[in-house]
Design a protein around this motif. Sequence first.
Motif, PDB file in Angstrom:
ATOM      1  N   UNK B  34      27.638 -22.349 125.125  1.00  0.00           N
ATOM      2  CA  UNK B  34      26.388 -22.549 125.845  1.00  0.00           C
ATOM      3  C   UNK B  34      26.481 -22.063 127.284  1.00  0.00           C
ATOM      4  N   UNK B  35      27.692 -21.803 127.741  1.00  0.00           N
ATOM      5  CA  UNK B  35      27.829 -21.480 129.149  1.00  0.00           C
ATOM      6  C   UNK B  35      28.416 -20.090 129.350  1.00  0.00           C
ATOM      7  N   UNK B  36      28.229 -19.638 130.586  1.00  0.00           N
ATOM      8  CA  UNK B  36      28.851 -18.413 131.040  1.00  0.00           C
ATOM      9  C   UNK B  36      28.546 -17.250 130.113  1.00  0.00           C
ATOM     10  N   UNK B  37      29.517 -16.408 129.899  1.00  0.00           N
ATOM     11  CA  UNK B  37      29.252 -15.169 129.160  1.00  0.00           C
ATOM     12  C   UNK B  37      29.379 -15.349 127.655  1.00  0.00           C
ATOM     13  N   UNK B  38      29.754 -16.551 127.240  1.00  0.00           N
ATOM     14  CA  UNK B  38      29.789 -16.827 125.809  1.00  0.00           C
ATOM     15  C   UNK B  38      31.162 -16.664 125.199  1.00  0.00           C
ATOM     16  N   UNK B  39      31.208 -16.961 123.932  1.00  0.00           N
ATOM     17  CA  UNK B  39      32.487 -16.979 123.217  1.00  0.00           C
ATOM     18  C   UNK B  39      32.947 -15.560 122.893  1.00  0.00           C
ATOM     19  N   UNK B  40      34.236 -15.346 123.074  1.00  0.00           N
ATOM     20  CA  UNK B  40      34.815 -14.044 122.717  1.00  0.00           C
ATOM     21  C   UNK B  40      34.826 -13.890 121.194  1.00  0.00           C
ATOM     22  N   UNK B  41      34.351 -12.749 120.747  1.00  0.00           N
ATOM     23  CA  UNK B  41      34.451 -12.404 119.332  1.00  0.00           C
ATOM     24  C   UNK B  41      35.369 -11.187 119.253  1.00  0.00           C
ATOM     25  N   UNK B  42      36.510 -11.368 118.623  1.00  0.00           N
ATOM     26  CA  UNK B  42      37.457 -10.252 118.498  1.00  0.00           C
ATOM     27  C   UNK B  42      37.039  -9.337 117.358  1.00  0.00           C
ATOM     28  N   UNK B  43      37.349  -8.082 117.517  1.00  0.00           N
ATOM     29  CA  UNK B  43      37.027  -7.140 116.445  1.00  0.00           C
ATOM     30  C   UNK B  43      38.170  -7.057 115.446  1.00  0.00           C
ATOM     31  N   UNK B  44      38.762  -8.196 115.178  1.00  0.00           N
ATOM     32  CA  UNK B  44      39.814  -8.252 114.169  1.00  0.00           C
ATOM     33  C   UNK B  44      39.191  -8.307 112.783  1.00  0.00           C
ATOM     34  N   UNK B 127      31.223  -8.518 120.939  1.00  0.00           N
ATOM     35  CA  UNK B 127      32.411  -9.055 121.585  1.00  0.00           C
ATOM     36  C   UNK B 127      32.145 -10.337 122.381  1.00  0.00           C
ATOM     37  N   UNK B 128      30.885 -10.689 122.560  1.00  0.00           N
ATOM     38  CA  UNK B 128      30.561 -11.991 123.142  1.00  0.00           C
ATOM     39  C   UNK B 128      29.384 -12.573 122.373  1.00  0.00           C
ATOM     40  N   UNK B 129      29.477 -13.822 122.070  1.00  0.00           N
ATOM     41  CA  UNK B 129      28.416 -14.423 121.285  1.00  0.00           C
ATOM     42  C   UNK B 129      28.061 -15.797 121.838  1.00  0.00           C
ATOM     43  N   UNK B 130      26.782 -16.074 121.847  1.00  0.00           N
ATOM     44  CA  UNK B 130      26.304 -17.376 122.319  1.00  0.00           C
ATOM     45  C   UNK B 130      25.242 -17.872 121.355  1.00  0.00           C
ATOM     46  N   UNK B 131      25.454 -19.033 120.831  1.00  0.00           N
ATOM     47  CA  UNK B 131      24.460 -19.600 119.927  1.00  0.00           C
ATOM     48  C   UNK B 131      24.703 -21.085 119.789  1.00  0.00           C
ATOM     49  N   UNK B 132      23.811 -21.857 120.313  1.00  0.00           N
ATOM     50  CA  UNK B 132      23.883 -23.300 120.081  1.00  0.00           C
ATOM     51  C   UNK B 132      22.558 -23.900 120.501  1.00  0.00           C
ATOM     52  N   UNK B 133      22.238 -24.984 119.864  1.00  0.00           N
ATOM     53  CA  UNK B 133      20.968 -25.648 120.161  1.00  0.00           C
ATOM     54  C   UNK B 133      21.221 -27.129 120.374  1.00  0.00           C
ATOM     55  N   UNK B 157      22.277 -15.140 121.606  1.00  0.00           N
ATOM     56  CA  UNK B 157      22.424 -13.772 122.067  1.00  0.00           C
ATOM     57  C   UNK B 157      23.853 -13.305 121.934  1.00  0.00           C
ATOM     58  N   UNK B 158      24.043 -12.073 122.274  1.00  0.00           N
ATOM     59  CA  UNK B 158      25.378 -11.503 122.155  1.00  0.00           C
ATOM     60  C   UNK B 158      25.492 -10.276 123.047  1.00  0.00           C
ATOM     61  N   UNK B 159      26.723  -9.929 123.317  1.00  0.00           N
ATOM     62  CA  UNK B 159      27.014  -8.642 123.937  1.00  0.00           C
ATOM     63  C   UNK B 159      27.770  -7.830 122.903  1.00  0.00           C
ATOM     64  N   UNK B 160      27.372  -6.626 122.760  1.00  0.00           N
ATOM     65  CA  UNK B 160      28.039  -5.799 121.754  1.00  0.00           C
ATOM     66  C   UNK B 160      28.327  -4.417 122.331  1.00  0.00           C
ATOM     67  N   UNK B 161      29.236  -3.759 121.667  1.00  0.00           N
ATOM     68  CA  UNK B 161      29.542  -2.390 122.067  1.00  0.00           C
ATOM     69  C   UNK B 161      29.282  -1.454 120.899  1.00  0.00           C
ATOM     70  N   UNK B 162      28.963  -0.265 121.271  1.00  0.00           N
ATOM     71  CA  UNK B 162      28.906   0.831 120.305  1.00  0.00           C
ATOM     72  C   UNK B 162      30.007   1.804 120.725  1.00  0.00           C
ATOM     73  N   UNK B 163      31.182   1.645 120.144  1.00  0.00           N
ATOM     74  CA  UNK B 163      32.302   2.490 120.581  1.00  0.00           C
ATOM     75  C   UNK B 163      32.244   3.865 119.914  1.00  0.00           C
ATOM     76  N   UNK B 164      32.371   4.868 120.727  1.00  0.00           N
ATOM     77  CA  UNK B 164      32.459   6.240 120.225  1.00  0.00           C
ATOM     78  C   UNK B 164      33.839   6.735 120.642  1.00  0.00           C
ATOM     79  N   UNK B 165      34.747   6.843 119.653  1.00  0.00           N
ATOM     80  CA  UNK B 165      36.131   7.078 120.010  1.00  0.00           C
ATOM     81  C   UNK B 165      36.758   8.261 119.309  1.00  0.00           C
ATOM     82  N   UNK B 166      37.868   8.644 119.881  1.00  0.00           N
ATOM     83  CA  UNK B 166      38.659   9.724 119.286  1.00  0.00           C
ATOM     84  C   UNK B 166      40.130   9.315 119.355  1.00  0.00           C
ATOM     85  N   UNK B 167      40.854   9.662 118.307  1.00  0.00           N
ATOM     86  CA  UNK B 167      42.282   9.340 118.264  1.00  0.00           C
ATOM     87  C   UNK B 167      43.046  10.596 117.862  1.00  0.00           C
TER      88      UNK B 167
END
Lengths: 438, 409
Positions: B34-44, B127-133, B157-167
């Motif tokens: 509920x606070x700050x930038x929200x819970x970290x969601x790992x891309x595991x 990568x960041x998620x917030x959801x609670x009532x 809400x959430x923060x997400x990335x659209x990664x465009x990568x090269x390896x």
Amino acid sequence: MSPHFKVPVAAAAFAVALLAGCTSELPSEVGADLATVELDSVLVPLDVFAVDRYSALAVQDPDLPLSRQQVLYLGGQMGNRSSILVNFDFDAYASEDFPESLFTAGNIQTVKLSLTRLRFYGEAADTNAPVVRVFYRIYALDAPFDSTAFPGPVPPHDGRDLNADYFLEQGSLPQIPLYKSDFLEWIAEGGLRGFLIQAGAESDSGLVGFAARDLRRFSEIPPVAVGTVPAPNLVVNFASEEINRLIPPQADISTFDQVPAPPAVPDATLLVRTCLRQYPALLFSLAKLPPDVYINRAVLVLHNDTSRSFGTLQTLVVSELDTGSFGDPYGSLTLDSLGQLLYPVTGTFNNDPGFNRRFDFNVTASLQRAVNGAYTGVRGFVLTADEDFLTGYDTAVIDPDFYFNEFHFHGTAAPDSVRPHLLIHYSSVTGLGGDDDE
Amino acid sequence: MSERRFAAPPLVAVVLLPLLLAVGSAAAQTPFALQNIGQRIESDDARMVARGFGMTVNDSLHPGFKNVASLSSLRHVAIKFTGFGESSEHEDAGGSRHTYRTYAPDLRVGLPVIKGRLGLTAGFAIFRSSQFQTRVDTTWQAVEDSIIGNSQFVREGSLFTVPLGVAWEPVGGISLGASLNLVRGAIRDAAADFFELPAVGGNPFYQPNSVVVEDRFSGTSATVGALLAPGRRFRLAASYTPAYDVDVEREEDLQGVAARGRSSWVMGMPAEYRAGFEARLFGRWKVGGDGLWAESSALSGRADWEQAAEDEYAWSAGLERVHARERRGGLKNLPLRLGTSFRRWAYAVGGAPVDEWTWAAGTGFPFRGDMGHLDVAVSYGRIGERATNGRESTVWRLTVSVTGLETWW
């Protein structure tokens, strides 16, 4: 996929689907202390008594002059006074069924003037209104009345009582005896003759309505004999005939010779009157209302002075009216133009002027629009009856021109407990209404 | 596409469909979000969750997307979808609440350009998620009425990335990667007061309040990664995301009021450092671990967030018995994964840092011809402590990942 892998895959899918179908417990206080957004103020009360502008609007209906109204009013109440004027055409007293030869002193037994009280004013009154005893005085006018002169003073007359027994107790269908000799004189002279019907001094105070020749709302009168025209009629009873001759009026009208003008300032009273329509308009001062607030509830509170108000059950409607249409303080509008200027807000039904004291009109949405600057002008509130154009409130078959009702609401100089005011509850947050780039 | 080359699409759909349908119904996660930038969601993915390491993945048949450098090994087009469902219990002074939630935070695609040497990736990762009532029964006093109702607050809400990568693997055993990440998202905080009584005709006398504050985020970050695989027994990996700025636009809306509050600012996001290792022990067993350090205390842009910001760090470690292909091996061929992890959140709650412990186990199922995998992990986690944070959440989570491989060229 090999068959022995399908089982765990299906199990996993089933487990996920099952979990997705679970329902969380309803939100509770858990986590509530971490809420980061809240309103800065909730349900802040604001009682607005200050009135910036006031107008007393007289509303006329050109399509329905006084002479065409369905009700004739007699008596006096709260400073209002009215008599009834009737013109009879004595060139047309006879008919095919009642030839002139019947109208002789020997054949005529009685001549009476019949009236039909509206049910509301009759002995079977269907409200709390007391029955008004009326003792009728009838005079011959010096000349037939001119309907364009009314409302106005009572026309001149010779002052001689025409009715034979003044103190005869009458009921809902008064039959007022006249002198036969007078009648014979009238028919002998012929022509148009006017009469004045007044409530004598011994009558109870009260404005009583009677059927006019233009009455169409027959549900408002008590049952009458078949063929009766409920109007001020001359009723001639013959010795030779089984039925009476009814001589209908050529014209009838209420004089409304005394109708006090509404006050020029709203200190003492706010007057809502039907029949001779008079509607008050008010603009409350919103100077103390902060900008950009949310109106949780706004109520226009009016207190009815039941000791002064009178009349039938009446719908009352609050509408918005641009202050540009306000008078200063008196304004005059036609009914059609009023209909084009009003924006109905709310209303209440079946209000008894002699009983209902407090009126709460919910003007929440209207006030929110004002806060939001939705209008190009400034709109106040006007209090009216259920006019035809107020479609959501015009549920009665009786139009406001029918009954003469008055609501006297306590004015702005009254004690706070009964003063007209806007009782507002609002909520707010800071930071609305502007861009703030950091 | 031939069935031989791609793993049973209908079955994949069977797994994905309920997850996708449930994404919108995500009901709750934890009050800590509920606070700050929200819970970290790992891309595991589920494999990484179960065994505790994923930075060092360098498997062309079972690719990982946690480290962009991992994708140099691609030989097939890879599509990976990760979702999870969780059952959580939350306790604080206000009581306890049980919630369920499904979520689909990660969808990735990898494309081999030069098989085993050069790959591209794109995708979508929350990568960041917030959801609670929350809801509190409340009373108010108006001038003429005592009002009964409740106050509700919801954050989502959430923060997400659209990664465009090269390896790229310039030389054997060394892979390098870089990605440009479009950072987007929104967090919506809504508070409402419902005045239920007094009422007339079923409608409340007093109109309910509702205020919504929505922050919309837009920025770009970059990540570079490396993976070192000097031999078959040991790998090292690392990645670095420099600090970056995110533009934030705020809109504040009080229901029914025409005026809006608008503001904007720049939020400084902290740099992130990740590292990982894995080593083959004996037989089919591997051990490994990942670490994260983010200088979250340097988060800037919102004073209230800055005050509670903490440096975020996390580690995870675990064991894996990799899958085998022995004939008639049965369940013994299945991989077995065990792991644990610790995370200190990027912000304090209740005046104390938030620590999260997770214990996980999982397995996986290869599709026909090893052209994809279904991995599952079951984890149990505990977030915060009543004694220090004033609240605590325990979470049972089922993580499901589906990896499909396809030869397009």
